[in-house]
Design a protein around this motif. Structure first.
Motif, PDB file in Angstrom:
ATOM      1  N   PHE A  88      -1.081  -9.229   3.819  1.00 28.95           N
ATOM      2  CA  PHE A  88      -0.436  -7.938   3.634  1.00 28.95           C
ATOM      3  C   PHE A  88       1.081  -8.089   3.650  1.00 28.95           C
ATOM      4  O   PHE A  88       1.789  -7.558   2.811  1.00 28.95           O
TER       5      PHE A  88
ATOM      6  N   ALA B 219      -0.977  -4.249  -1.358  1.00 28.41           N
ATOM      7  CA  ALA B 219      -0.692  -3.994   0.051  1.00 28.41           C
ATOM      8  C   ALA B 219      -1.533  -2.815   0.522  1.00 28.41           C
ATOM      9  O   ALA B 219      -2.137  -2.858   1.604  1.00 28.41           O
TER      10      ALA B 219
ATOM     11  N   LEU C 102      -5.061  -3.621   1.159  1.00 31.23           N
ATOM     12  CA  LEU C 102      -5.257  -4.404   2.388  1.00 31.23           C
ATOM     13  C   LEU C 102      -5.069  -3.546   3.633  1.00 31.23           C
ATOM     14  O   LEU C 102      -5.469  -3.936   4.719  1.00 31.23           O
TER      15      LEU C 102
END
Lengths: 154, 657, 475
Positions: free
Chosen positions: C156, C182, C185
């Motif tokens: 991340f 991102a 995640l």
């Protein structure tokens, strides 16, 4: 992206201008101009390697070209212009060295070499003429040579 | 690891060269065949070592390994691949590596193709060849090592002079070196002849192919360099009598003499000592050329002092090799006899005159090139010897040589009949005078110097063709028979005719462009035509674009004659940001009689551009003539007699002892 | 180790090969004259050919043949003298091989860097990028992060940093992509989700796409994220629901501290909404400043505005290369209530500065300041004028007049930029040279004077300036 393209556009605008012969310094009269170029071809650009001021793009060459034209404008003959510049910058500036005591050998070189060469050729013939022609080979020798040359079947 | 192994390979090459220069010589004394054969194996190892080193350096350039100082100084990751490779020899260290690679290549070729040369001679030649190698390997390894590493490699290199990023100049050094270094074989054969005391027609024949290759390479190399400066430097000049050019021209001139004198040795077993001396001188001038160019001594005496290590090293090598060979010559020459005799009127004599002329011409170039240096060392006076001097001093001598080259083939070997020769000459001269007058009237040519030059070039062409016709039996036989005879001429005769015709054509080109060139330099606005001779040049537009590693302004110039558009030229002005240098690319259109040539200069800031327009008559003839001369040597090389004596014939000839 | 293995191997085989003749079985090498004699035999054949072709006479042939025979005898007698024997001589072989090998390895060991690995540029990519990144090169950092996310796509941190880096160089499209990774995640992080959605908005030319709006609304249901609240209102405004947007922003303003970083933005948008709806600003923004009241269309200065608008229009028709005037004109038009015309003026003005990103930015800022990006009519005021990269790359292909316009705009933009940030000597040189190239020598000299003034006292920069402009203005 646009920045890149602009950087390109600008850098093309700002290529440093070389001092190549340009129209601004040229005579309008083609005969006068031809004379200026002939003089330019006999003068060395002081900061370049073996380039004439006519061929060179260096700033100093341009200054000299302008000087040549100024002298011509003032009515100097070709020889006077060259002499004027040689006086100021020394013989170093002349691509065609003047005939003086220290260049006799240089200017004499072609004649010296040709004369020496001719003498050497004649001397060679003279000396060779004195050497007697080799005696003719004996028959026996000739037979051996034939055998060598033609293998066993001679 | 590759670069380090390449460095090691160069040391192996040095070791092999050292063995090669000692053991075979000992073998000739001890009559040990093993020791003499070491010359062959050592030559092979030496070549493989030099090739591996060169390959490793090339690899470093290809992958941009900036842990090598040499790559940092001379390459850049954004360079096109072609110039990454040619960058290997576009600098001092790399070019010296190419130099020794060529030297080793000639060594291994002699060992492979020289099997018919008796082992004593061959191993002596290879030993001398290796002695030259030892000096230059040491020079590279101790003062000019391309494999030096840097502790922390930079992110990118410093690039390469953009003037050299050009296909023409990329292959100029290898060809030039083929010539320079190729003459090392003549040197080795000459020194071997002095050592073994054996010079005869067979010796000349064994040496001849190597001299032909070297001469051919040097001719092509010089022409390529000249061609490059013609289109890249941007003012239509092709030869500047620059010291660097003279350094390659002197070996060419004297090498041409060697090429001719070796014929006399081969045919008549005469001029033996002179030919040996010429062989030594030819390679000596190659070495002097290398010294002059590499030491920087010519640009200024002080440039030499800034890097005295290299200059002094080469100077020492020069003294050792040239001095050593000349001393050996004075010591041993007396043991070499002179064979066949000939009269003043003979082919031999003609070739002797050719030699005398070419040597004198070499002498003039030598004096002109070194005079400023000598004078400055002598009394501190600084003078310049430039193109005007050479044009006045060299060209008359060369004109004499060309005139003699026309008569030479009329002479028969040993003893010619003067009446026949004079008759042929008179006939040829009459034809030439008529032709010259015809050309002058047809084109309205006035210039006396130009016409004289044209006369000489025409004379050589006429005389050469006249001799070819006589050789074919004309006018006694029918044209068909004559053609068959011409086709049946040995290749070496073709070499003569092609070479002399090529020289005539190239000379005509040089005369034409020097005397009848038209030029115009001006600032032009778009769309305004400029008259140059019969041609009108119009600048249509200038466009900006980018190349792989440069930015460029490309002009479109239309050329017309009498209102009809002939051709469109695209001269360019490039700028290489990495090196911060501009270059010009001339726009050239080639016609059979000459080039139309346009160069784009700077913008004047008011919408116009400075342009240089030329009509260069004869220039294509120069390149064509040079190509013919290059090919002439190669055609001559294929002559069957140069292959005679190969081991295959041994059995048939085995005499009873 | 590997290196020394290879080095010894290479040297060993080289040395062995050199010494090989000493290891071969006994053989004889004749120092014979065969080679020479076969040459002479060929010469004799050639004589006969010449004779047959009638090139030489019988006498000449015979004389020449005798010479050849003489040579043959000389060669045979002189050269046949002996032959050389080859012996197997292991001692000599060893001596030669050891000598050669020692010299090669010894010399190399002294001068080389044994075992030093090659460092081709391709293998040094990471190192090169790291060095550039640590020197502050965002592009290098991005390249590094791309490598890293390729190696560990589950990180991340890397995706997040990559997204932020992309955003910092203005590559919004790539930034969205990185934020998406991102966000995938970290599905439960409202901050991350909101950042992703915001990137989508930025990549979409500041217009809130439906997908982003849904994310913002989801986030809003979970937490009172100010960013989500702001953009939901913006979405409403862009859907021409000015009332709804106004309520949302006012609510956001009331819930935020007066010095929250988003407050200037929120206040600006409230002002624009009030102006569009012709409401009274003080109702929604009790603490409005005088400037804000004026911007919201407060009538107090209407008289002045009308004369000033006429004045500006006259001035711009004379000299269109004054971006400040263009923006002032648009602002005053908007204040007087003519939002449509204000938008048009901005578009017109920007078109004059096609090649000047600095000025384009100014126009974009002004459009946003006035809420023009919300009004449908002005939705693409900025985009019209910015030529694409391809456009600029083909500047030269444009007709001369357009090319001139483009270059004039570029130069004017450069001048404007330098008037605000005079800190770059290179740009000053570029400006002076550009003026000189355009033939405007007065302006070039003037610019040079300004440049000198900007760097007064800094001798080094002054020298650089002088050198840079020397041939352009002849000083």
């Amino acid at each position: 992206m646009i920045r890149l393209a602009l950087a390109l556009a600008f850098s093309l605008l700002v290529i440093p201008a070389a001092h190549a012969l340009d129209a601004a310094e040229m005579f309008d009269d083609p005969q006068l101009e031809a004379r200026a170029r002939d003089i330019g071809r006999e003068l060395r650009c002081l900061v370049c390697q073996n380039e004439s001021i006519f061929d060179s793009n260096a700033g100093l060459a341009r200054d000299l070209r302008v000087l040549v034209r100024e002298r011509m404008q003032a009515g100097d003959s070709d020889e006077e212009v060259v002499a004027f510049i040689a006086d100021r910058y020394g013989d170093f500036v002349l691509l065609k060295p003047r005939v003086t005591a220290q260049t006799y050998v240089l200017w004499g070189a072609p004649a010296i070499f040709l004369v020496l060469g001719t003498l050497a050729v004649f001397a060679y013939h003279q000396r060779r003429r004195k050497t007697a022609a080799a005696a003719p080979l004996s028959d026996e020798d000739r037979r051996e040579a034939q055998r060598l040359l033609h293998g066993g079947d001679a | 690891m590759i670069t380090e192994l390449g460095h090691l390979a160069l040391w192996i090459a040095l070791a092999a060269a050292l063995v090669q220069s000692i053991v075979p010589l000992w073998g000739t004394r001890a009559r040990s065949a093993s020791a003499m054969r070491v010359a062959d194996t050592a030559a092979q190892v030496q070549f493989l070592g030099a090739a591996a080193a060169f390959g490793a350096l090339t690899w470093a350039y290809v992958v941009s390994d900036f842990s090598l100082a040499n790559v940092i100084m001379n390459s850049h990751s954004s360079k096109p691949m072609l110039y990454k490779v040619t960058g290997v020899w576009a600098n001092h260290e790399g070019s010296m590596l190419l130099w020794v690679l060529m030297l080793a290549l000639f060594g291994v070729l002699i060992s492979v193709f020289g099997r018919m040369i008796p082992v004593v001679m061959r191993s002596t030649v290879l030993a001398v060849q290796a002695m030259i190698g030892v000096g230059f390997y040491l020079f590279i390894l101790l003062t000019s090592n391309p494999f030096l590493r840097v502790a922390s490699p930079p992110l990118d290199g410093q690039g390469m002079n953009p003037l050299l990023q050009d296909p023409g100049v990329a292959f100029h050094p290898p060809l030039l070196y083929l010539g320079y270094v190729g003459f090392s074989t003549a040197f080795s054969f000459a020194v071997a002849a002095l050592i073994t005391g054996r010079v005869d027609p067979a010796w000349a024949r064994w040496m001849r192919p190597w001299v032909l290759i070297a001469w051919s390479g040097l001719t092509a190399g010089i022409a390529l360099g000249s061609w490059w400066s013609y289109y890249e430097l941007g003012w239509g000049g092709f030869w500047f009598w620059d010291p660097v050019e003279n350094a390659s021209f002197m070996p060419w001139l004297i090498g041409t003499a060697l090429l001719h004198s070796a014929i006399v040795v081969e045919k008549r077993n005469a001029l033996l000592k002179w030919t040996i001396l010429l062989s030594i001188l030819t390679f000596s001038l190659s070495l002097i050329g290398t010294f002059l160019v590499r030491s920087g001594i010519l640009s200024s005496v002080h440039a030499f002092a800034t890097d005295p290590g290299r200059g002094a090293f080469i100077l020492a090598l020069l003294i050792i090799y040239v001095g050593g060979a000349l001393m050996l010559y004075t010591w041993r020459a007396a043991t070499i006899g002179e064979g066949g005799v000939f009269s003043i009127w003979s082919r031999e004599s003609g070739l002797l005159v050719n030699n005398m002329g070419l040597t004198a011409a070499t002498g003039v170039v030598f004096v002109g090139t070194l005079y400023p240096l000598g004078l400055e060392l002598f009394n501190g006076a600084k003078i310049t010897v430039g193109a005007p001097y050479f044009n006045q001093a060299f060209l008359p001598v060369f004109g004499f040589i060309m005139f003699a080259a026309g008569i030479g083939p009329f002479l028969s070997w040993k003893r010619a009949r003067p009446a026949v020769v004079l008759k042929k000459t008179a006939f040829g001269l009459a034809v030439t005078v008529l032709l010259t007058a015809g050309v002058a009237l047809a084109f309205g040519l006035r210039d006396a110097v130009g016409l004289f030059g044209l006369f000489i070039a025409l004379w050589l062409a006429v005389a050469t063709l006249q001799d070819l016709a006589a050789r074919a039996g004309l006018p006694r036989v029918s044209p068909g028979v004559a053609l068959r005879r011409i086709a049946g001429l040995p290749r070496s005769a073709w070499g003569l005719y092609l070479g002399h015709l090529g020289l005539a054509i190239a000379a005509a080109g040089v005369v034409a462009v020097s005397v009848w060139k038209e030029e115009a330099i001006q600032t032009v606005a778009f769309g305004t035509p400029v008259e140059v001779g019969p041609y009108a040049f119009t600048l249509d537009k200038v466009e900006n674009s980018t190349g792989p590693n440069y930015q460029t302004s490309i002009a479109t110039v239309t050329v017309s004659r009498g209102g009809t558009t002939l051709v469109t030229l695209h001269p360019e002005r490039r700028f290489y940001p990495v090196e911060g240098q501009p270059t010009t690319e001339a726009g050239i259109a080639t016609m059979w009689h000459g080039d139309i040539y346009a160069v784009l200069g700077d913008p004047d800031g008011r919408g116009g551009f400075v342009t240089r327009y030329y009509y260069n008559p004869g220039v294509p003839w120069m390149w064509f003539g040079a190509l013919m001369m290059t090919l002439a040597a190669l055609v001559s090389l294929t002559d069957r007699r140069l292959r005679i004596g190969a081991p295959a014939r041994r059995l048939a000839a085995q005499p009873a002892e | 180790m590997m290196f020394w293995f290879a080095a010894f191997g290479l040297t060993f085989f080289g040395a062995l090969w050199i010494a090989w003749p000493f290891l071969r079985k006994d053989s004889v090498e004749m120092n014979d004259a065969d080679g020479a004699i076969s040459v002479f035999r060929d010469q004799l054949d050639e004589l006969d050919r010449d004779l047959a072709a009638g090139l030489i006479s019988e006498d000449e042939r015979d004389a020449a043949a005798q010479e050849i025979e003489r040579r043959t005898l000389a060669a045979a007698r002189r050269l046949d003298a002996g032959f050389s024997l080859s012996h197997r001589a292991p001692a000599a072989a060893a001596a030669v091989a050891v000598l050669a090998g020692t010299l090669a390895l010894g010399g190399y060991a002294l001068f080389g860097v044994p075992g030093e690995p090659d460092q081709p540029l391709a293998a040094r990519k990471t190192e090169v990028l790291e060095r550039r990144a640590s020197a502050g090169d965002v592009n290098a950092r991005i390249a590094l992060l791309i490598e890293r996310t390729k190696q560990s796509p589950e990180s991340f941190e890397d995706w997040w940093t990559l997204a932020v880096s992309y955003a910092s160089i203005g590559d919004d499209a790539a930034s969205v992509e990185a934020y998406r990774h991102a966000a995938e995640l970290a599905p439960d992080e409202p901050g991350v989700q909101a950042a992703y959605a915001e990137a989508m908005v930025l990549a979409n030319g500041n217009k809130v796409p439906t997908a982003a709006r849904i994310i913002f609304e989801t986030v809003m249901r979970k937490t009172a994220d100010p960013r989500a609240r702001y953009y939901v209102s913006l979405a409403k405004a862009q859907a021409q629901d000015f009332d709804g947007a106004l309520q949302g922003w006012v609510a956001l303003k009331d819930d935020s501290a007066p010095d929250a970083p988003w407050m200037p933005l929120v206040r600006r948008d409230i002002v624009n909404m009030v102006r569009f709806l012709k409401y009274d600003l003080t109702e929604y923004l009790p603490d409005a400043t005088e400037a804000e009241i004026a911007a919201a269309g407060g009538a107090s200065s209407a008289e002045v505005a009308v004369t000033r608008i006429a004045e500006l229009e006259a001035q711009l028709s004379e000299d269109p290369l004054d971006y400040v005037a263009w923006i002032e004109l648009a602002t005053r038009l908007a204040q007087s209530g003519d939002n449509e015309k204000a938008a048009t003026v901005l578009t017109q003005g920007a078109a004059h500065f096609a090649g000047a990103p600095f000025v384009q930015q100014k126009f974009d800022d002004a459009a946003r300041e006035l809420g023009m990006d919300i009004l449908g009519a002005a939705s693409d005021s900025g985009a019209v004028a910015s030529p694409s990269a391809e456009d600029v790359a083909t500047i030269s292909a444009l007709p001369q007049a357009e090319q001139d316009d483009l270059i004039n705009g570029m130069v004017a933009g450069l001048a404007a930029e330098l008037a605000e940030n005079p800190g770059s000597p290179e740009k000053w040189i570029m400006l002076v040279r550009s003026y000189a190239n355009l033939g405007e020598y007065e302006k070039a000299t003037e610019a040079y004077e300004s440049a000198k003034a900007a760097f007064a006292g800094n001798a080094e920069v002054l020298d650089m300036l002088a050198a840079g402009v020397a041939d352009a203005i002849g000083e």
